[in-house]
Design an enzyme around this catalytic site. Sequence first.
Site, PDB file in Angstrom:
ATOM      1  N   HIS A  95      67.865   4.684  16.802  1.00 49.43           N
ATOM      2  CA  HIS A  95      67.928   3.941  15.537  1.00 49.43           C
ATOM      3  C   HIS A  95      69.124   4.342  14.667  1.00 49.43           C
ATOM      4  CE1 HIS A  95      63.808   3.138  16.683  1.00 49.43           C
ATOM      5  NE2 HIS A  95      63.608   2.369  15.622  1.00 49.43           N
ATOM      6  N   CYS A 153      66.362   5.811  25.296  1.00 51.67           N
ATOM      7  CA  CYS A 153      65.586   6.484  24.257  1.00 51.67           C
ATOM      8  C   CYS A 153      65.917   7.963  24.382  1.00 51.67           C
ATOM      9  CB  CYS A 153      64.100   6.242  24.509  1.00 51.67           C
ATOM     10  SG  CYS A 153      62.998   7.192  23.441  1.00 51.67           S
ATOM     11  N   CYS A 196      69.541   9.560  18.190  1.00 53.62           N
ATOM     12  CA  CYS A 196      68.315   8.752  18.218  1.00 53.62           C
ATOM     13  C   CYS A 196      68.773   7.302  18.197  1.00 53.62           C
ATOM     14  CB  CYS A 196      67.461   9.080  16.996  1.00 53.62           C
ATOM     15  SG  CYS A 196      66.096   7.927  16.751  1.00 53.62           S
ATOM     16  N   ASP A 245      63.023   1.578  26.057  1.00 55.77           N
ATOM     17  CA  ASP A 245      62.961   2.442  24.870  1.00 55.77           C
ATOM     18  C   ASP A 245      61.531   2.442  24.351  1.00 55.77           C
ATOM     19  OD1 ASP A 245      63.857   3.958  22.588  1.00 55.77           O
ATOM     20  OD2 ASP A 245      63.745   2.131  21.412  1.00 55.77           O
ATOM     21  N   SER A 246      61.269   3.336  23.408  1.00 55.02           N
ATOM     22  CA  SER A 246      59.951   3.391  22.786  1.00 55.02           C
ATOM     23  C   SER A 246      59.686   2.159  21.916  1.00 55.02           C
ATOM     24  CB  SER A 246      59.854   4.652  21.933  1.00 55.02           C
ATOM     25  OG  SER A 246      60.925   4.682  21.003  1.00 55.02           O
ATOM     26  N   GLU A 259      63.297   0.621  10.694  1.00 54.17           N
ATOM     27  CA  GLU A 259      62.350  -0.443  11.085  1.00 54.17           C
ATOM     28  C   GLU A 259      61.953  -1.296   9.887  1.00 54.17           C
ATOM     29  OE1 GLU A 259      59.701  -0.036  14.097  1.00 54.17           O
ATOM     30  OE2 GLU A 259      61.215   0.968  15.309  1.00 54.17           O
TER      31      GLU A 259
END
Length: 296
Positions: free
Chosen positions: A199, A86, A197, A23-24, A165
């Site tokens: 997150h 991702c 996404c 993932d990023s 985050e």
Amino acid sequence: MSWNAEREKKSTEGSRAPIGVFDSGVGGLTVMREIMRQLPSERAVYFGDTARVPYGSKSRETVLRYSRQIIRFLRTRGVKAIVVACNTASAYALETIRGEIDLPVIGVVKPGAKVAAQATRTGRIGVIGTEGTIHSQIYPEYIARWNPQAVVLGKACPLFVPLVEEGLLEDPVTDEIASRYLKAFDGSGIDTLILGCTHYPLLRSTVRRIMGETVTLVNPAYETARSLKELLRERGLENPDAQASGRPEAAEQAQGGHPGQYEFYVSDSVEHFQRFANTILPFAVEKAAQIPIEEY
Ligand code: DGL
């Protein structure tokens, strides 16, 4: 050793190899968490590109270049399959990568799109994701394969990633921003919303509160782990060492993994990653290593 025995040995060794997941950054850990839960016998190597996150606002060419470097790194760990955990990389790089390597590769978009296409009753589906994912139109394209009549409405929610985050999962600021973004679906008639996404599954309860109980929330992470399981079975790549699955202690072992079952790598310093990982994975990530990914 006979030729057949040699071949058998090789293929068993291959199926004992880990799954590569990337993932990023930290978001793909929501996919990793599902893989740990649903495939407790498998080993996995996770790479989070924490130095170059976010991918959501970058160009297709850049995301493709990053993805190729990560795959080159994962191959040095001897992976048997790759999960592009991702959404943005799945949207921009997956198809190209698939044509370039001889390993099975799956992304997170197709599994989520399939479930949404089949779940909707009104034929109206919402998708939230990064600017890259929404702009790419990848979800509408996949949804049309299973439900050509479906109307798909996308909304980019760029502030969700930094909010997660920052750990603001349950916070008035997050509520306010989510209400503004999700207003886009007022009066739209959607009955299914894809959390497109990595997150966003962590904001599920906020999204649920705003969208109400009648809208089905699709978590592509969950569907991806299911598809991965199917893919490994089809290709004869399931790990034959059933150290966890099918035994009473399976669930317990899956919580902690056995030594060496999971490896974690990042491109920036490990502290932030570890802190984040330890809030969402079922066990403490004690070891993670930093990799100079630009060298791959
Ligand atoms: N992992 C990204 C995705 O699922 C979100 C974070 C980013 O923008 O890189 O699209």
